[in-house]
Design a protein around this motif. Sequence first.
Motif, PDB file in Angstrom:
ATOM      1  N   GLU A 228       0.750  -1.177   0.022  1.00  0.00           N
ATOM      2  CA  GLU A 228       0.078  -0.160   0.094  1.00  0.00           C
ATOM      3  C   GLU A 228       0.814   1.340  -0.055  1.00  0.00           C
ATOM      4  O   GLU A 228       0.341   2.308  -0.636  1.00  0.00           O
ATOM      5  CB  GLU A 228      -0.823  -0.126   1.042  1.00  0.00           C
ATOM      6  CG  GLU A 228      -0.392   0.169   2.519  1.00  0.00           C
ATOM      7  CD  GLU A 228       0.004  -1.183   3.086  1.00  0.00           C
ATOM      8  OE1 GLU A 228       0.526  -1.522   3.948  1.00  0.00           O
ATOM      9  OE2 GLU A 228      -0.084  -2.570   2.380  1.00  0.00           O
ATOM     10  N   GLN A 229       1.963   1.299   0.788  1.00  0.00           N
ATOM     11  CA  GLN A 229       2.776   2.662   0.853  1.00  0.00           C
ATOM     12  C   GLN A 229       3.570   2.921  -0.485  1.00  0.00           C
ATOM     13  O   GLN A 229       3.148   4.066  -0.954  1.00  0.00           O
ATOM     14  CB  GLN A 229       3.935   2.459   2.107  1.00  0.00           C
ATOM     15  CG  GLN A 229       3.407   2.459   3.415  1.00  0.00           C
ATOM     16  CD  GLN A 229       4.071   2.405   4.559  1.00  0.00           C
ATOM     17  OE1 GLN A 229       5.484   2.455   4.342  1.00  0.00           O
ATOM     18  NE2 GLN A 229       3.632   2.452   5.700  1.00  0.00           N
TER      19      GLN A 229
ATOM     20  N   LYS B 160       2.569   5.989  -3.117  1.00  0.00           N
ATOM     21  CA  LYS B 160       3.604   6.823  -3.357  1.00  0.00           C
ATOM     22  C   LYS B 160       3.718   7.034  -5.208  1.00  0.00           C
ATOM     23  O   LYS B 160       3.554   8.140  -5.746  1.00  0.00           O
ATOM     24  CB  LYS B 160       4.979   6.539  -3.256  1.00  0.00           C
ATOM     25  CG  LYS B 160       6.002   7.455  -3.273  1.00  0.00           C
ATOM     26  CD  LYS B 160       7.277   7.108  -2.740  1.00  0.00           C
ATOM     27  CE  LYS B 160       8.494   7.931  -3.077  1.00  0.00           C
ATOM     28  NZ  LYS B 160       9.910   7.595  -2.588  1.00  0.00           N
TER      29      LYS B 160
END
Length: 491
Positions: A131-132, A136
Amino acid sequence: MSTVIERQQSAFLYQQVIQMILLMAEQASILPGEKLPSLRAMAQNLNVSIPTVKQAYQTLEAQGKVIAKEKSGYFLCEDPPVKHSPKRARLPANPVVVNKQALIEQVYCGIHQSHAVPLGIANPIAIAGTEQVLAKIMRRVMKEAGSELINYGPMDGLDSLKKQIIRRYLDMGLAVSMDELVITNGAQEALAIALQAVTHPGDVIAIESPCYFGIVELVENLGLKAIEIPVCPDDGIWLDDLEKALDKHDIRACVFSTSISNPLGSYMPDVRRAQLVELLEQREVVLIEDDVYGDLYFTEQRGIPAQAYSKKGLVITCASFSKTAAPSYRVGWMVASQFSAKAKRIKRALSCSSSLMNQWALADFLSSGGYERHLKLVRKRLIENRDRMILAVNFAFGDEVRVSRPKGGCVLWLDLGKQVDGAVLFQQALAAGISITPGTLFSASKKYQNCIRISYGLPWSDELEQAIVTLGKLAEIQRKRGDLTPFSGIT
């Protein structure tokens, strides 16, 4: 011993310590019951930190291979009893009309309850979230693409994503053209398009046994008949059974997972995969390959897609990023070969196009090298969890259970024996806050009533370990009481 640990290796240091201890046990340098070197001594010998050695010892303890004795240290355990793989299923005499949709719908609602420990859901991304990094990438994509992202994308997919997928196939020795590659809304849509492109209602198709229940539901929705071909837990489809079925029945197409199957996690060696394609193409039978778990292999190398062995263009490959990058993105694809024109017409009629924004983000993820790094991490964690889960199951369920040993993927297949009904266990487990998937869902007929599928694609925790203990106790209660009440849905 100091030369054993190599800091340049991709494996974590504690994993290298584990591998070294297991090798010593295999070579009888340490015998069952003997004490391992102290944390300090092992750390000094290997030139690593004490916490690294402690993590290795604790991991081995969790796997049941080492036991910690208070004020005495760590000792190598006696070898656990060998467990047998699930039994070979029988080849059915005739195809069947599928009637499983209502049952699948009931179970699907149950396994997705938010309060339950989700052992019933095959979602390996949970073990190493993306998810991170994807968030981004998405922010950058939205900034660069601007208003273009809210438009419809190309019907057969974004060129930049297709090029990245084609490059991955080239690394496997398979040349794929842009024209025959179609981006879809997940692998499920790819499979649905493939089946519609090569079959008509009433046709007979061959499926694996046990078979992913999403394929079973597709067969029912499209009005097809299914003949179940038994799968070897190690090597995939039994080719002798398939040949018998082909000789006896007018089979139009086969839907198989030749790399990593679901739910057994079997891996068909490349030689057998070539034999499979030759067997089918001699009879002009189409192979639809469900390759959704292909990148989650535990073998030395990835299986070469069956399409690489096709001489007549009768193989369609279906895959997705749902099990490897982002389930919610719903981005899959199909290599449609000679059926590409028809596949595109069906895709246009079904959904017009797939999410442009999600395709753009995934293309960036692949081109940056982030996807490949992520896959290596996921495979490492899945292998570790597989071994921990097998040991936990063996101890919790006792000698009655037969357990698969997957060569990839994120699920275990458990044969609990005749005294345990997997559907009843599903109900009991759900009441205890645990979701599992009953085995009967993985058959077009009424097989696998005594089986269940559970996922090890989750972060390991005390809650997860306790859930396995609870399942073992519930199964034992069934054995003692003979509690085999018919399954009638969620209660």
